[in-house]
Each structure stands twice: as C-alpha cells, then as structure tokens.
Design a protein around this motif. Structure first.
Motif, short mmCIF file in Angstrom:
data_model
loop_
_atom_site.label_atom_id
_atom_site.label_comp_id
_atom_site.label_asym_id
_atom_site.label_seq_id
_atom_site.Cartn_x
_atom_site.Cartn_y
_atom_site.Cartn_z
N ASN A 69 0.83 -1.26 0.07
CA ASN A 69 -0.01 -0.05 -0.09
C ASN A 69 0.94 1.15 0.12
N VAL A 70 2.12 1.24 0.00
CA VAL A 70 3.10 2.55 0.04
C VAL A 70 3.76 2.42 -1.28
N GLU A 71 3.70 3.76 -2.03
CA GLU A 71 4.39 3.88 -3.21
C GLU A 71 5.65 4.56 -2.77
N ILE A 72 6.77 4.05 -3.32
CA ILE A 72 8.16 4.44 -2.94
C ILE A 72 8.84 5.13 -4.23
N VAL A 73 9.10 6.37 -4.12
CA VAL A 73 9.60 7.10 -5.22
C VAL A 73 11.08 7.64 -4.83
N VAL A 74 12.03 7.27 -5.78
CA VAL A 74 13.55 7.84 -5.50
C VAL A 74 13.72 8.97 -6.31
N SER A 75 14.21 10.04 -5.87
CA SER A 75 14.39 11.02 -6.76
C SER A 75 15.55 10.93 -7.70
N GLU A 76 15.81 11.83 -8.55
CA GLU A 76 17.24 12.06 -9.45
C GLU A 76 18.18 12.67 -8.42
N PRO A 77 19.36 12.34 -8.64
CA PRO A 77 20.28 12.85 -7.66
C PRO A 77 20.18 14.62 -7.51
N ARG A 104 10.52 20.19 -3.76
CA ARG A 104 9.64 20.52 -4.69
C ARG A 104 9.05 19.57 -5.46
N LYS A 105 9.95 18.75 -6.03
CA LYS A 105 9.33 17.45 -6.60
C LYS A 105 8.79 16.58 -6.02
N GLY A 106 9.26 16.03 -4.74
CA GLY A 106 8.56 15.29 -3.79
C GLY A 106 7.23 15.85 -3.41
N ILE A 107 7.04 17.12 -3.21
CA ILE A 107 5.67 17.77 -3.12
C ILE A 107 4.76 17.52 -4.22
N GLN A 108 5.30 17.83 -5.25
CA GLN A 108 4.55 17.57 -6.62
C GLN A 108 4.11 16.40 -6.94
N GLU A 109 5.04 15.49 -6.65
CA GLU A 109 4.61 14.00 -6.99
C GLU A 109 3.70 13.47 -6.16
#
Length: 275
Positions: A186-194, A208-213
C-alpha cells in the motif's frame, strides 16, 4: 512580496472577505463623512454610520494583522515525541556508513558484512525491526535513523519520497528493497534523481519535486512530513526553510541516545483545524 504570496496561499478566502469588508466600510465611512461636510452639520444618522464604519475598518485591520501574525508564528521550541501519523514522508538518504550487502533470499532479506549476518522476514513489523536492528551489530548504521523516523507513520503511510545525492543514489536498490519489505503493497516508494546536497537550490528542487509527486497522487501538504535526519547539514537547513515556507510538518531523529524524534508543527492553528 514572498511573505504576502505565502500568506495568500494559506488564507485566500478569509483575506478576500476581510479585505472586501475593509474596503466597503471605508467607502461607506467616506460617504458618511462627505454628507456631513456637505450639510455643514452632523446629523445623528450620519454620525452613527461614520462611527460604525470606522469601527468595522479598525476590526478588519486587526483581523488582517492577526492573519499575518499567525502565519509568521513559529514555535520557538521543538516538540519531543511522535508527531501525528502522516500519509507521506519526504526524507534525505545519506550514503551508508557501513560496507554491507543487502540481498533477497526467498521470503526474507539478508544483510551481511564480512563477519555478520542479519535476516529480515517478510511481514515483520517496522516497530519490531527497529529495536532488533538497534541491538544488533548494525546499531551504528546511519540508515537505522531513517527507520526510526518512519515508525510513527508506519500505520498510515502511503507515499515515501527519497531524496538522494549523487553518492547515495548508488544505493537506490538497497533502500527500495528494505522499504518494500515493511511496506509491501500500500505504499508507493519514489526515489528522486540525484540532488546536490551542498546546493540549496538543488535541495529545494528535490523537495519541490517530492511535493509535486505527492500532489499528483492526491496528497495535500498537510498529509506530508519532511524528515531532515539524513543528508548533510545544508540539506537539513534547506529542508527546515522549505517546511517554513510551505507550512509542512518537520521532523528529525536525535543522533544521541535515546534517539528521540523531534518535530516542529510550523503553523499550529492552521494544522490543528485541518487535522
């Protein structure tokens, strides 16, 4: 202007209503005053209107000032203990301070170094794993702090956004493997670009990318928390500043025993209503 824009984002309708009331009462007060001037007298009705509208203008100014005061009000002290569980968390991933290998073996994950082994079974609860990890040969592993910060939110989490540096990005598979064992479905894990953890703008872009995602997945800012435990000192500073700007709860795990969690409820009155 930045503070005005941020204030508008948090109180749009209240500001519109109070500003309209202020302008309307000002216009009516001016009209009443003009009638008094034209008639060279002070009829009771115009005097009463002028007095009422001036009072309304004053009250409107006080309300607008209170909005500004509450918006800028920040706790000068940390709250120690677990914050309310959140649906999403943004965290910084440090490069691991231990040379270990993390591998999947059937229904478990095996963590090893040259002399030691630690097994994690699928279905193990995070609340059980953290004490076990803290008492094992990996007790000085800096990623242990990440899991400590996740514990209060474990029952509600639906979204984890991991902000990496160039160095920690190399361990993306490891962090995804570990997180997926505790949050399998039930948890989506997103890893950012460096991101460059030594550049404030780069760190802010990552946040900001994390908030937008999160927004794209239906999460509001009040559903999210920023964890500044990992990363560098500069990323912690940038994360704290960003949390103030956006009104997002901030947390970190103390680096000394008993490793308590500390959090800041940046906009207490606003968040109390939304929670």
């Amino acid at each position: 202007m930045g503070k005005v824009r941020a204030l508008w984002r948090h109180y749009p309708w209240k500001i519109l209503v109070v500003a309209f009331l202020f302008l309307l009462s000002g216009n009516l007060a001016a009209s009443a005053a003009w009638e008094i001037i034209l008639r060279f007298s002070i009829p009771a009705i115009y005097f009463s209107l002028l007095l009422v509208f001036v009072i309304i203008m004053f009250i409107s100014m006080v309300i607008l000032y209170d909005f500004r005061h509450q918006f800028l009000k920040i706790h000068a002290y940390p709250r120690e203990g677990d914050p309310p569980p959140h649906k999403g968390i943004l965290l910084f991933l440090s490069q691991p301070n231990c040379q270990i290998k993390i591998n999947k073996h059937g229904e478990k994950i095996v963590i090893t170094d040259q002399n030691n082994i630690l097994e994690i079974n699928y279905g193990e609860q995070l609340t059980d794993f953290v004490p076990r990890l803290a008492s094992s040969w990996l007790r000085k592993w800096n990623w242990l702090q990440i899991f400590r910060g996740l514990v209060p939110h474990a029952t509600r989490l639906e979204y984890i956004f991991v902000i990496c540096s160039e160095e920690s990005k190399k361990f993306q598979e490891d962090i995804e493997t570990l997180l997926s064992i505790f949050f399998p479905n039930n948890v989506e894990i997103v890893v950012s670009e460096p991101c460059d953890f030594n550049n404030v703008d780069s760190i802010r872009n990552g946040l900001r990318k994390g908030i937008q995602e999160g927004s794209n997945r239906g999460f509001r800012k009040t559903d999210l928390v920023i964890d500044i435990t990992g990363g560098t000192k500069l990323s912690s500073i940038a994360g704290a500043l960003y949390s103030v700007e956006e009104g997002i709860v901030l947390q970190y795990v103390k680096t000394n025993p008993p490793y308590n969690l500390i959090y800041y409820d940046i906009f207490p009155k606003l968040l109390d209503v939304l929670y």
